[in-house]
Design a protein around this motif. Structure first.
Motif, PDB file in Angstrom:
ATOM      1  N   TRP A 240      -5.114   9.767   7.365  1.00 19.58           N
ATOM      2  CA  TRP A 240      -6.320  10.169   8.100  1.00 19.58           C
ATOM      3  C   TRP A 240      -5.950  10.974   9.343  1.00 19.58           C
ATOM      4  CZ3 TRP A 240      -7.881   9.000  13.112  1.00 19.58           C
ATOM      5  CH2 TRP A 240      -9.226   9.257  13.444  1.00 19.58           C
TER       6      TRP A 240
ATOM      7  N   MET B 193      -1.007   5.281   3.612  1.00 15.61           N
ATOM      8  CA  MET B 193      -2.110   4.393   3.977  1.00 15.61           C
ATOM      9  C   MET B 193      -1.703   3.371   5.034  1.00 15.61           C
ATOM     10  SD  MET B 193      -4.726   5.475   2.457  1.00 15.61           S
ATOM     11  CE  MET B 193      -5.861   4.130   2.776  1.00 15.61           C
TER      12      MET B 193
ATOM     13  N   HIS C  41     -17.751   2.366   4.773  1.00 16.38           N
ATOM     14  CA  HIS C  41     -16.853   1.673   5.705  1.00 16.38           C
ATOM     15  C   HIS C  41     -16.964   2.206   7.124  1.00 16.38           C
ATOM     16  CE1 HIS C  41     -13.916   0.131   2.368  1.00 16.38           C
ATOM     17  NE2 HIS C  41     -15.091  -0.483   2.367  1.00 16.38           N
TER      18      HIS C  41
ATOM     19  N   GLU D 264      -1.312   2.023   8.555  1.00 14.08           N
ATOM     20  CA  GLU D 264      -2.223   2.351   9.649  1.00 14.08           C
ATOM     21  C   GLU D 264      -1.547   2.538  10.997  1.00 14.08           C
ATOM     22  OE1 GLU D 264      -5.302  -0.588   9.722  1.00 14.08           O
ATOM     23  OE2 GLU D 264      -6.193   0.103   7.839  1.00 14.08           O
TER      24      GLU D 264
ATOM     25  N   LYS E 286       0.846  -1.197   0.000  1.00 15.39           N
ATOM     26  CA  LYS E 286       0.000   0.000   0.000  1.00 15.39           C
ATOM     27  C   LYS E 286       0.878   1.242   0.000  1.00 15.39           C
ATOM     28  CE  LYS E 286      -1.634  -1.386   3.956  1.00 15.39           C
ATOM     29  NZ  LYS E 286      -2.369  -1.534   5.239  1.00 15.39           N
TER      30      LYS E 286
ATOM     31  N   GLU F 194      -9.769   4.312  -3.625  1.00 14.64           N
ATOM     32  CA  GLU F 194     -10.776   3.359  -3.152  1.00 14.64           C
ATOM     33  C   GLU F 194     -11.129   3.618  -1.683  1.00 14.64           C
ATOM     34  OE1 GLU F 194      -9.131  -0.466  -4.018  1.00 14.64           O
ATOM     35  OE2 GLU F 194      -9.592  -0.355  -6.167  1.00 14.64           O
ATOM     36  N   TYR F 195     -10.145   3.995  -0.889  1.00 12.99           N
ATOM     37  CA  TYR F 195     -10.385   4.255   0.530  1.00 12.99           C
ATOM     38  C   TYR F 195     -11.393   5.387   0.702  1.00 12.99           C
ATOM     39  CZ  TYR F 195      -9.493   5.711   5.372  1.00 12.99           C
ATOM     40  OH  TYR F 195      -9.637   6.054   6.693  1.00 12.99           O
TER      41      TYR F 195
ATOM     42  N   TYR G 278     -15.329   5.420   1.841  1.00  9.65           N
ATOM     43  CA  TYR G 278     -15.183   5.838   3.232  1.00  9.65           C
ATOM     44  C   TYR G 278     -16.522   5.884   3.965  1.00  9.65           C
ATOM     45  CZ  TYR G 278     -13.337   8.379   7.256  1.00  9.65           C
ATOM     46  OH  TYR G 278     -12.966   8.740   8.519  1.00  9.65           O
TER      47      TYR G 278
ATOM     48  N   LYS H 136      -6.202   3.279  11.606  1.00 18.77           N
ATOM     49  CA  LYS H 136      -6.500   4.314  10.623  1.00 18.77           C
ATOM     50  C   LYS H 136      -5.216   4.700   9.888  1.00 18.77           C
ATOM     51  CE  LYS H 136     -10.910   5.446  11.605  1.00 18.77           C
ATOM     52  NZ  LYS H 136     -12.022   5.469  10.613  1.00 18.77           N
TER      53      LYS H 136
END
Length: 258
Positions: A35, A25, A70, A27, A21, A62-63, A67, A31
């Motif tokens: 973000w 992105m 999700h 995490e 990724k 896509e995230y 969003y 998150k």
């Protein structure tokens, strides 16, 4: 005021995760660090973002495209393919996702989003891998007061290792765990820029780093000022940084100003 975020690099120094990724992105606490960065700006009322995509940019697209779903409780009725949203936990973000090229360097990425900044006198810029408890409002005010084209946040990063103070016999008189680099201030991102900055991005910039020719030219013209931030700042450069940020998120997330 809009915020541009660099999110297109390969992230090769944290390849343990970036091979799957984009680095922004990865995490922290479930998150993406991207973000977390956006939440910092959002806390101060800045919710309009332009994300510079490159490596595996489709994952970021896509995230954000998914969003809302999700982050909500939903019921899906397969008989008629309908979806009912029961609880919405989405953010008040407006996100423009721009493919700025796989190999494009940072100056080129900034140059490619110019058209999405039409009508903006000033805008903000930062990297997609660094978090801080910086006061964004104070940063913007500093920029406006100084009336320069560009403002960069200057930080003093913690050292990578503990420092020992000892005599010639090896007797230790002091130990400091990861002290800040004394006297040295470095580029911590969190820029505020006037749109005149694009005067410094005239020629093709795909192979130019923002931190090289453009920033040096701004310095030469006396158009770069710094906002000194002495609080928390941390970039996620290698896997050890991710682990440290995860531990901080569980115990003392100093960048969590929201």
């Amino acid at each position: 005021m809009k915020t541009v975020i660099f999110a297109g690099g390969l992230g090769s120094r944290i390849s343990e995760e970036s091979h799957l990724k984009p680095k922004p992105m990865i995490e922290i606490g479930g998150k993406p660090i991207l973000w977390h960065i956006m939440k910092i700006y959002s806390h101060y009322g800045y919710n309009d973002f332009i994300i510079c995509l490159g490596y595996k940019g489709y994952i970021i697209k896509e995230y954000f495209t998914n969003y809302f779903i999700h982050n909500a409780d939903i019921t899906v009725d397969l008989s008629d393919n309908s979806t009912t949203v029961h609880k919405d936990n989405s953010e008040d973000f407006k996100v423009t996702l721009v493919d700025t090229g796989l190999e494009t360097k940072t100056a080129g990425r900034l140059q490619k989003v110019k058209k999405y900044l039409e009508g903006e006198e000033d805008f903000m810029l930062t990297y997609g891998d660094g978090v801080s408890n910086i006061d964004i409002k104070a940063l913007v005010e500093h920029h406006k007061q100084n009336k320069k084209i560009a403002t960069v946040t200057a930080i003093q990063p913690a050292g990578k290792f503990g420092v020992l103070t000892h005599d010639q016999l090896g007797n230790i008189s002091k130990f400091t765990e990861k002290p800040s680099t004394e006297g040295s201030w470095i580029n911590g991102g969190f820029f505020v820029l006037n749109r005149r900055v694009f005067d410094y991005l005239q020629s093709p910039m795909d192979n130019i780093m923002w931190e090289q020719e453009p920033m040096k030219a701004l310095v030469a013209d006396g158009e770069l000022t710094s906002y000194r931030h002495s609080g928390f700042w941390k970039s996620m450069d290698i896997l050890r940084d991710k682990v440290e940020l995860e531990n901080l998120w569980e115990n003392n997330p100093q960048w969590k100003v929201w």
